[in-house]
Each structure stands twice: as C-alpha cells, then as structure tokens.
Motif scaffolding. Structure first.
Motif, PDB file in Angstrom:
ATOM      1  N   ASN A 125      76.702  39.601  62.982  1.00 41.61           N
ATOM      2  CA  ASN A 125      76.937  39.871  61.322  1.00 41.61           C
ATOM      3  C   ASN A 125      76.081  38.422  60.803  1.00 41.61           C
ATOM      4  OD1 ASN A 125      79.090  41.409  61.619  1.00 41.61           O
ATOM      5  ND2 ASN A 125      80.715  40.555  62.742  1.00 41.61           N
ATOM      6  N   ASN A 126      76.346  37.951  59.965  1.00 38.44           N
ATOM      7  CA  ASN A 126      75.602  36.516  59.586  1.00 38.44           C
ATOM      8  C   ASN A 126      74.817  35.640  59.995  1.00 38.44           C
ATOM      9  OD1 ASN A 126      78.363  36.232  58.351  1.00 38.44           O
ATOM     10  ND2 ASN A 126      77.156  35.823  56.285  1.00 38.44           N
ATOM     11  N   GLU A 127      75.570  35.711  61.769  1.00 40.56           N
ATOM     12  CA  GLU A 127      75.120  34.436  61.561  1.00 40.56           C
ATOM     13  C   GLU A 127      73.367  33.969  62.426  1.00 40.56           C
ATOM     14  OE1 GLU A 127      78.837  34.073  64.925  1.00 40.56           O
ATOM     15  OE2 GLU A 127      76.721  34.539  65.671  1.00 40.56           O
ATOM     16  N   VAL A 128      73.779  32.080  62.522  1.00 35.78           N
ATOM     17  CA  VAL A 128      72.014  32.073  62.090  1.00 35.78           C
ATOM     18  C   VAL A 128      72.047  30.794  63.414  1.00 35.78           C
ATOM     19  CG1 VAL A 128      70.951  30.214  60.697  1.00 35.78           C
ATOM     20  CG2 VAL A 128      72.412  32.176  58.933  1.00 35.78           C
ATOM     21  N   TRP A 129      71.360  30.898  64.119  1.00 36.06           N
ATOM     22  CA  TRP A 129      70.799  29.545  64.974  1.00 36.06           C
ATOM     23  C   TRP A 129      70.071  28.403  64.221  1.00 36.06           C
ATOM     24  CZ3 TRP A 129      72.311  28.092  69.129  1.00 36.06           C
ATOM     25  CH2 TRP A 129      73.167  29.240  69.736  1.00 36.06           C
ATOM     26  N   VAL A 130      70.991  26.886  65.025  1.00 38.51           N
ATOM     27  CA  VAL A 130      70.073  26.391  63.811  1.00 38.51           C
ATOM     28  C   VAL A 130      69.852  25.326  64.926  1.00 38.51           C
ATOM     29  CG1 VAL A 130      70.346  23.484  62.288  1.00 38.51           C
ATOM     30  CG2 VAL A 130      71.253  26.525  61.604  1.00 38.51           C
ATOM     31  N   VAL A 151      66.865  26.510  60.688  1.00 42.95           N
ATOM     32  CA  VAL A 151      67.245  27.406  61.189  1.00 42.95           C
ATOM     33  C   VAL A 151      65.980  27.965  62.227  1.00 42.95           C
ATOM     34  CG1 VAL A 151      66.802  29.787  59.917  1.00 42.95           C
ATOM     35  CG2 VAL A 151      67.887  27.874  59.170  1.00 42.95           C
ATOM     36  N   MET A 152      66.625  28.365  63.383  1.00 47.59           N
ATOM     37  CA  MET A 152      65.579  29.325  63.983  1.00 47.59           C
ATOM     38  C   MET A 152      65.662  30.359  63.732  1.00 47.59           C
ATOM     39  SD  MET A 152      64.204  25.612  65.987  1.00 47.59           S
ATOM     40  CE  MET A 152      63.269  26.621  66.495  1.00 47.59           C
ATOM     41  N   LYS A 153      66.008  30.949  64.276  1.00 52.13           N
ATOM     42  CA  LYS A 153      67.062  32.689  63.618  1.00 52.13           C
ATOM     43  C   LYS A 153      67.715  33.005  62.826  1.00 52.13           C
ATOM     44  CE  LYS A 153      67.114  36.716  66.982  1.00 52.13           C
ATOM     45  NZ  LYS A 153      67.724  37.194  68.222  1.00 52.13           N
ATOM     46  N   SER A 154      68.323  33.622  62.139  1.00 52.05           N
ATOM     47  CA  SER A 154      68.601  34.191  61.240  1.00 52.05           C
ATOM     48  C   SER A 154      69.037  35.751  61.082  1.00 52.05           C
ATOM     49  CB  SER A 154      68.523  33.899  60.110  1.00 52.05           C
ATOM     50  OG  SER A 154      69.277  34.334  59.025  1.00 52.05           O
ATOM     51  N   LEU A 155      69.404  36.407  60.972  1.00 50.85           N
ATOM     52  CA  LEU A 155      70.421  37.399  60.673  1.00 50.85           C
ATOM     53  C   LEU A 155      71.143  37.579  58.629  1.00 50.85           C
ATOM     54  CD1 LEU A 155      72.649  38.774  63.894  1.00 50.85           C
ATOM     55  CD2 LEU A 155      70.074  39.184  62.944  1.00 50.85           C
ATOM     56  N   ASP A 156      71.387  36.216  58.933  1.00 54.18           N
ATOM     57  CA  ASP A 156      71.268  35.965  56.935  1.00 54.18           C
ATOM     58  C   ASP A 156      70.168  36.003  56.192  1.00 54.18           C
ATOM     59  OD1 ASP A 156      72.333  34.966  54.763  1.00 54.18           O
ATOM     60  OD2 ASP A 156      74.197  33.835  55.999  1.00 54.18           O
ATOM     61  N   ASP A 190      72.470  20.718  71.176  1.00 53.31           N
ATOM     62  CA  ASP A 190      70.751  20.711  70.454  1.00 53.31           C
ATOM     63  C   ASP A 190      70.713  21.876  69.868  1.00 53.31           C
ATOM     64  OD1 ASP A 190      70.344  18.729  72.087  1.00 53.31           O
ATOM     65  OD2 ASP A 190      69.372  19.841  74.379  1.00 53.31           O
ATOM     66  N   TYR A 191      71.560  23.120  69.586  1.00 53.89           N
ATOM     67  CA  TYR A 191      71.721  24.018  69.094  1.00 53.89           C
ATOM     68  C   TYR A 191      73.125  24.455  68.175  1.00 53.89           C
ATOM     69  CZ  TYR A 191      66.712  24.845  70.063  1.00 53.89           C
ATOM     70  OH  TYR A 191      65.470  25.048  70.973  1.00 53.89           O
ATOM     71  N   GLN A 192      73.046  24.930  67.373  1.00 56.47           N
ATOM     72  CA  GLN A 192      74.419  25.512  67.075  1.00 56.47           C
ATOM     73  C   GLN A 192      74.318  27.237  66.240  1.00 56.47           C
ATOM     74  OE1 GLN A 192      77.260  26.500  68.225  1.00 56.47           O
ATOM     75  NE2 GLN A 192      78.065  24.020  68.350  1.00 56.47           N
TER      76      GLN A 192
END
Length: 329
Positions: free
Chosen positions: A29-34, A71-76, A102-104
């Motif tokens: 969906n619109n999740e984001v890796w931070v 932000v490392m990767k984003s579907l938003d 470390d990441y979320q």
C-alpha cells in the motif's frame, strides 16, 4: 544487508527484553521504509518495557512511540528516498513496531516531514513530550492565557514539564512556577525559564478544601491524581488546567465548585491521535521557537534502554533521553 537490529519486548516463556535480528519484509500500500537515526524514551515507553505496564497490545513488540530518520524506500507518493521525517504516537510501540530499531516500516499517513529549521536530533529531543507540551500550551492560550498570568507546571523535571517551561519562557511568560520534588533540578529549571521552583508540598495547602485562595491562573499538569485534586481549588476565576499525564495516579477526587463558581476549565490533552494537519502546525511551531537549547538531554543506545526505563518508573530520571539508534545523519 538482509537483516537489521531491533529492541524487542516479549512475554514468552517469561517477560524479557532483547536485541534481535530482523529481516526486511516487503512494503505494501502506502508504506515507507525509514532508516532511523534517533528515538527517545517517554513514560509510556517505560511502561511498555515493564512487565505490568499494560501498554503493549500484543507480543513480541518493539517499543518506541517516536522516531526520526531518513526515507530509504517508499510506496507513498508524498515521500521520496532521502526525505527526512519524524513520527510520534498513533500505534507506534503499542500495536505496531516502534522506534527502537535500525529501520522501521510505517504507513506514510503517520509521517511528518522534518521542518527545515529542525534537525533529526532536535526532533527526538522533543518527541511526544514536545508535542504534548505544545498541545497543552496552545490549549491554554486558546482558553485566554496571557504572558502576565501565573502558570504552574507540575512534574517540571520530566520531559513534558521541562519543554512546557521552555516554551512559555520563549513566549515571554514572566510568572512560571515549576513543581519539582528534585532539589538537584532547581538550577536547570530556572535556566529553562522557571521564575520559581518549589516542592509541591511547600505550595499546596495541608488541608484540601472545595475552594481555597486563588493562587494560580493556569496549570499544565503532567502528574494527575492527588496533586491535581489539591490544585484545582487554587485556580483563579476563568482559569484552566491542561491535563496530560497520570504518573500520580488515575483517580481525581473533586467537587463541582471550582467549575461552577469560578468557571474553571479542565482540558484533557491527547498526543496519540492528533490530526495530521495539527501535527504539521505544532512541529513548525516547535521549530520556530527553538526550545531545545537548555533542555537536559541524556543520550543512550539500545542496549541501555532497560536501565533508563527503570529510572523513569522509579522517579529518578530527569529531562529527556535521546536514543541514538543508527548512524548519526
């Protein structure tokens, strides 16, 4: 790199905390890796790390109701790799994994773009405590609080209390009374802007009456319980109290008299489900005020979390605790 480090609380076979290796799940969906740079420690985080805290909805869980990072990767579509962001509240660290990692992975709806004049570090020096303090101050300003009014801040050496004092001072308030039981906190609370620092028992009357001498115009209360019970009869006509904590207990024993004879307002403050637009405005306000300069900041890493949360629950902790999670960004 296929795995990352994460602080985790579990209740099987017995209650315990540990740092574990986690694999990266796919975004949907619109999740984001931070990539997290910093988190912090709030009273709610301390409860989450304790066996009987009654905060975590299911185990295992990664606590940390706040984080800031990149932000490392984003579907938003609102966020792109390299964007600096922060997140506080919602379900973080309670029903969904939080900032002690470390990441979320998080829904983009929970992310706030970092204000241009604020660093990732400053964002977590403030965190939920800063957001809550600003909500309290703004609620009282809406109620009619002015710079010449007498204001009491309870639990002053804690995160919310200390940020609230710094905010009031920056706004030109001249009569700020800080309630603190810690003699060692007096000097730095005065540096923050408190005009006087008093032990609650030295200020509050021995006998609680339905109404007492009017001694304060507005109260920012982070404690609740018996202390708030004893403060309400002292609030002057048309005054108000913003209530945001329960470290002193969840019970409030009072009468209707302060409310119907002095027109007192008791305002509840929630920092978990604040609407997104309001969050944007408050974080910009915090950036503009630049209130982090004189705050007491303790800096720890993930492996020091357990010791720090115990100090918070024991009442021996002061100021804000910044958790350095990843590499400084």
């Amino acid at each position: 790199m296929n795995t990352f480090k994460q602080f985790q609380v579990n209740n099987e076979p017995t209650f315990h905390t540990s740092i574990v290796d986690k694999e990266f799940p796919e975004l949907i969906n619109n999740e984001v890796w931070v990539k997290i740079a910093y988190s912090d420690v709030n009273y709610k985080d301390a409860l989450a790390c304790s066996e009987h805290g009654q905060v975590i909805r299911h185990y295992p869980m990664t606590p940390g109701i706040d984080f800031s990072g990149v932000v490392m990767k984003s579907l938003d579509k609102r966020f792109q790799p390299g964007d600096q962001v922060l997140a506080t509240g919602y379900g973080l660290g309670v029903s969904q994994p939080g900032g002690y990692s470390d990441y979320q992975k998080v829904t983009g709806d929970w992310l706030i773009p970092l204000p241009e004049t604020m660093t990732l570090r400053q964002a977590m020096v403030l965190g939920t405590a800063g957001l809550t303090a600003a909500l309290c101050v703004n609620a009282l300003l809406t109620q009619g609080m002015k710079a010449e009014d007498k204001v009491i801040v309870t639990g002053a050496s804690g995160g919310v209390g200390s940020v609230a004092i710094a905010m009031l001072h920056k706004m030109g308030f001249q009569q700020i009374t800080a309630f603190s039981r810690k003699e060692e906190a007096k000097t730095w609370l005065q540096k923050l802007g408190a005009t006087q620092v008093v032990h609650p028992e030295a200020f509050l009357p021995e006998k609680n009456k339905p109404l007492d001498k009017q001694q304060v115009d507005y109260v920012i209360d982070t404690v609740g319980g018996e202390q708030l019970t004893r403060l309400l009869p002292l609030i002057a006509y048309d005054g108000a109290a913003a209530l945001c904590g329960n470290a002193g207990g969840i019970k409030l024993t009072t009468t209707v008299l302060p409310f119907i004879l002095r027109n007192i307002q008791l305002i509840g403050i929630d920092s978990v489900n604040v609407p997104h637009e309001k969050r944007l405005n408050i974080w910009q306000q915090l950036a503009d005020l630049s209130v982090t300069d004189h705050l007491v900041v303790n800096e720890i890493t993930l492996d020091q979390l357990e010791e720090t949360t115990k100090k918070i629950l024991d009442g021996t902790h002061q100021g804000r605790t910044l958790v350095t999670v990843g590499e400084t960004i």
